[in-house]
Design a protein around this motif. Structure first.
Motif, PDB file in Angstrom:
ATOM      1  N   PRO A 161       0.774  -1.240   0.000  1.00  0.00           N
ATOM      2  CA  PRO A 161       0.000   0.000   0.000  1.00  0.00           C
ATOM      3  C   PRO A 161       0.801   1.284   0.000  1.00  0.00           C
ATOM      4  N   GLU A 162       2.136   1.212  -0.093  1.00  0.00           N
ATOM      5  CA  GLU A 162       2.900   2.447  -0.246  1.00  0.00           C
ATOM      6  C   GLU A 162       2.515   3.100  -1.575  1.00  0.00           C
ATOM      7  N   PRO A 163       2.491   4.415  -1.642  1.00  0.00           N
ATOM      8  CA  PRO A 163       1.985   5.105  -2.836  1.00  0.00           C
ATOM      9  C   PRO A 163       3.011   5.306  -3.942  1.00  0.00           C
ATOM     10  N   ALA A 164       4.254   4.845  -3.740  1.00  0.00           N
ATOM     11  CA  ALA A 164       5.346   5.222  -4.635  1.00  0.00           C
ATOM     12  C   ALA A 164       5.091   4.881  -6.098  1.00  0.00           C
ATOM     13  N   ILE A 165       4.538   3.716  -6.381  1.00  0.00           N
ATOM     14  CA  ILE A 165       4.322   3.306  -7.776  1.00  0.00           C
ATOM     15  C   ILE A 165       3.345   4.242  -8.476  1.00  0.00           C
ATOM     16  N   PHE A 166       2.265   4.585  -7.805  1.00  0.00           N
ATOM     17  CA  PHE A 166       1.283   5.493  -8.415  1.00  0.00           C
ATOM     18  C   PHE A 166       1.846   6.902  -8.545  1.00  0.00           C
ATOM     19  N   LEU A 167       2.574   7.360  -7.546  1.00  0.00           N
ATOM     20  CA  LEU A 167       3.162   8.697  -7.612  1.00  0.00           C
ATOM     21  C   LEU A 167       4.178   8.795  -8.741  1.00  0.00           C
ATOM     22  N   GLU A 168       4.952   7.732  -8.944  1.00  0.00           N
ATOM     23  CA  GLU A 168       5.920   7.735 -10.040  1.00  0.00           C
ATOM     24  C   GLU A 168       5.212   7.737 -11.392  1.00  0.00           C
ATOM     25  N   ALA A 169       4.103   7.010 -11.511  1.00  0.00           N
ATOM     26  CA  ALA A 169       3.342   7.013 -12.767  1.00  0.00           C
ATOM     27  C   ALA A 169       2.832   8.419 -13.072  1.00  0.00           C
ATOM     28  N   ALA A 170       2.312   9.107 -12.059  1.00  0.00           N
ATOM     29  CA  ALA A 170       1.835  10.478 -12.255  1.00  0.00           C
ATOM     30  C   ALA A 170       2.982  11.395 -12.657  1.00  0.00           C
ATOM     31  N   SER A 171       4.136  11.225 -11.990  1.00  0.00           N
ATOM     32  CA  SER A 171       5.292  12.063 -12.306  1.00  0.00           C
ATOM     33  C   SER A 171       5.743  11.872 -13.745  1.00  0.00           C
ATOM     34  N   ARG A 172       5.770  10.621 -14.201  1.00  0.00           N
ATOM     35  CA  ARG A 172       6.218  10.351 -15.571  1.00  0.00           C
ATOM     36  C   ARG A 172       5.243  10.894 -16.603  1.00  0.00           C
ATOM     37  N   MET A 173       3.976  11.044 -16.205  1.00  0.00           N
ATOM     38  CA  MET A 173       2.994  11.645 -17.109  1.00  0.00           C
ATOM     39  C   MET A 173       2.933  13.161 -16.947  1.00  0.00           C
ATOM     40  N   ALA A 174       3.743  13.707 -16.016  1.00  0.00           N
ATOM     41  CA  ALA A 174       3.764  15.138 -15.723  1.00  0.00           C
ATOM     42  C   ALA A 174       2.388  15.639 -15.291  1.00  0.00           C
ATOM     43  N   ILE A 175       1.767  14.864 -14.382  1.00  0.00           N
ATOM     44  CA  ILE A 175       0.437  15.185 -13.863  1.00  0.00           C
ATOM     45  C   ILE A 175       0.511  15.222 -12.339  1.00  0.00           C
ATOM     46  N   ARG A 176      -0.185  16.186 -11.744  1.00  0.00           N
ATOM     47  CA  ARG A 176      -0.285  16.222 -10.287  1.00  0.00           C
ATOM     48  C   ARG A 176      -1.047  15.003  -9.797  1.00  0.00           C
ATOM     49  N   ALA A 177      -0.634  14.487  -8.632  1.00  0.00           N
ATOM     50  CA  ALA A 177      -1.282  13.294  -8.077  1.00  0.00           C
ATOM     51  C   ALA A 177      -2.785  13.497  -7.932  1.00  0.00           C
ATOM     52  N   GLY A 178      -3.199  14.651  -7.459  1.00  0.00           N
ATOM     53  CA  GLY A 178      -4.614  14.898  -7.233  1.00  0.00           C
ATOM     54  C   GLY A 178      -5.440  14.978  -8.496  1.00  0.00           C
ATOM     55  N   ASP A 179      -4.776  15.059  -9.641  1.00  0.00           N
ATOM     56  CA  ASP A 179      -5.482  15.107 -10.924  1.00  0.00           C
ATOM     57  C   ASP A 179      -5.579  13.731 -11.585  1.00  0.00           C
ATOM     58  N   CYS A 180      -5.197  12.687 -10.831  1.00  0.00           N
ATOM     59  CA  CYS A 180      -5.250  11.317 -11.353  1.00  0.00           C
ATOM     60  C   CYS A 180      -6.346  10.514 -10.657  1.00  0.00           C
ATOM     61  N   ILE A 181      -6.905   9.573 -11.383  1.00  0.00           N
ATOM     62  CA  ILE A 181      -7.823   8.585 -10.820  1.00  0.00           C
ATOM     63  C   ILE A 181      -7.202   7.211 -11.040  1.00  0.00           C
ATOM     64  N   VAL A 182      -7.130   6.430  -9.976  1.00  0.00           N
ATOM     65  CA  VAL A 182      -6.561   5.090 -10.012  1.00  0.00           C
ATOM     66  C   VAL A 182      -7.665   4.054 -10.166  1.00  0.00           C
ATOM     67  N   PHE A 183      -7.418   3.037 -10.975  1.00  0.00           N
ATOM     68  CA  PHE A 183      -8.329   1.901 -11.130  1.00  0.00           C
ATOM     69  C   PHE A 183      -7.636   0.690 -10.520  1.00  0.00           C
ATOM     70  N   GLU A 184      -8.299   0.056  -9.554  1.00  0.00           N
ATOM     71  CA  GLU A 184      -7.667  -1.007  -8.756  1.00  0.00           C
ATOM     72  C   GLU A 184      -8.656  -2.111  -8.422  1.00  0.00           C
ATOM     73  N   ASP A 185      -8.101  -3.334  -8.270  1.00  0.00           N
ATOM     74  CA  ASP A 185      -8.941  -4.480  -7.896  1.00  0.00           C
ATOM     75  C   ASP A 185      -8.588  -5.046  -6.529  1.00  0.00           C
ATOM     76  N   ALA A 186      -7.595  -4.476  -5.843  1.00  0.00           N
ATOM     77  CA  ALA A 186      -7.121  -5.060  -4.586  1.00  0.00           C
ATOM     78  C   ALA A 186      -7.094  -4.020  -3.468  1.00  0.00           C
ATOM     79  N   PRO A 187      -7.396  -4.439  -2.237  1.00  0.00           N
ATOM     80  CA  PRO A 187      -7.402  -3.494  -1.115  1.00  0.00           C
ATOM     81  C   PRO A 187      -6.088  -2.753  -0.928  1.00  0.00           C
ATOM     82  N   LEU A 188      -4.937  -3.418  -1.097  1.00  0.00           N
ATOM     83  CA  LEU A 188      -3.663  -2.723  -0.925  1.00  0.00           C
ATOM     84  C   LEU A 188      -3.480  -1.627  -1.971  1.00  0.00           C
ATOM     85  N   GLY A 189      -3.982  -1.860  -3.170  1.00  0.00           N
ATOM     86  CA  GLY A 189      -3.905  -0.846  -4.217  1.00  0.00           C
ATOM     87  C   GLY A 189      -4.837   0.315  -3.955  1.00  0.00           C
TER      88      GLY A 189
END
Length: 241
Positions: A161-189
């Motif tokens: 459940p650490e956020p690093a993977i999602f934060l890195e994805a947002a960074s590589r897309m040059a998007i603020r974290a708060g402007d992203c929506i995550v799609f997930e199938d697992a509680p840790l995600g």
């Protein structure tokens, strides 16, 4: 199941509150219907190593964590980098061999991804899967347009459940974290998305909407056909440059 739009009064506002610039998708169980094959490969792996463990419980505790983290959890000891990834290479080859003949996307994913791009949104992937599983998935999915960013679990980042993977994805897309929506199938995600400051959509392929609930979860659906039918993308306020 019908799409559950979370709470018409207060939480439904979260869909439109703040512009959305990109969507980030977990891979296994979210983009591709791979979790049954993962379960089969874990069963084969633990049998091969003579480990007596409840595989379903292991997966509940580790889905979303990196391969190295999963192996340390399985063997209940710290493993060296080389040892952990040596084990995961064997396990994941079993998984790919099992899933390849029956490969399937989560229903409607490719259509939903195409509509995402048509609406001017960026598309990212944030997965604990390693580069071999990512390449396998992308080869079979054959997306018309590749994701803007892909972050995998063998890049040295901590797993969910650490956020690093999602934060890195947002960074590589040059998007603020708060402007992203995550799609997930697992509680840790789902928890990783919350820690990243991102809204989330629960894809209920392996867990119920109740198991994937959270204050930041704005919708829940069994698959993307349901989201397309409900015109989910049309409810989003897409950011303009």
């Amino acid at each position: 199941m019908p799409v559950t739009m979370i709470n018409e009064a207060t939480h439904a506002l979260s869909i439109r509150a703040g512009a959305v610039s990109g969507l980030i998708f977990d891979m296994d169980g979210t983009m591709i219907d791979s979790m049954p094959s993962h379960a089969q490969s874990w069963i084969a792996f633990v049998q091969q190593h003579g480990i007596d463990i409840d595989v379903a419980d292991l997966m509940r505790r580790t889905t979303g964590r990196t391969g190295a983290e999963c192996m340390c959890e399985l063997f209940q000891r710290d493993l060296s980098f080389e040892e952990a990834w040596g084990f995961i290479a064997i396990k994941e080859q079993m998984y790919r061999d099992l899933f390849a003949p029956v490969f399937a996307e989560v229903a409607g994913f490719k259509q939903f991804a195409a509509q995402t791009l048509q609406r001017g949104l960026k598309l990212g992937v944030g997965t604990a899967g390693d580069r071999h599983n990512i390449a396998f998935a992308m080869q079979h999915l054959q997306l018309a347009v590749p994701p803007h960013a892909i972050v995998g679990g063998d890049e040295g980042l901590p797993g969910k459940p650490e956020p690093a993977i999602f934060l890195e994805a947002a960074s590589r897309m040059a998007i603020r974290a708060g402007d992203c929506i995550v799609f997930e199938d697992a509680p840790l995600g789902i928890e990783a998305a919350r820690r990243a400051g991102m809204r989330a959509v629960a894809i209920c392929t392996t867990h119920s909407a109740e198991e994937l609930a959270g204050p930041h979860v704005i919708a829940a659906a069994s698959n993307y056909l349901e989201l397309i039918e409900s015109e989910f993308l049309e409810t989003l306020h897409v950011a303009t440059a």
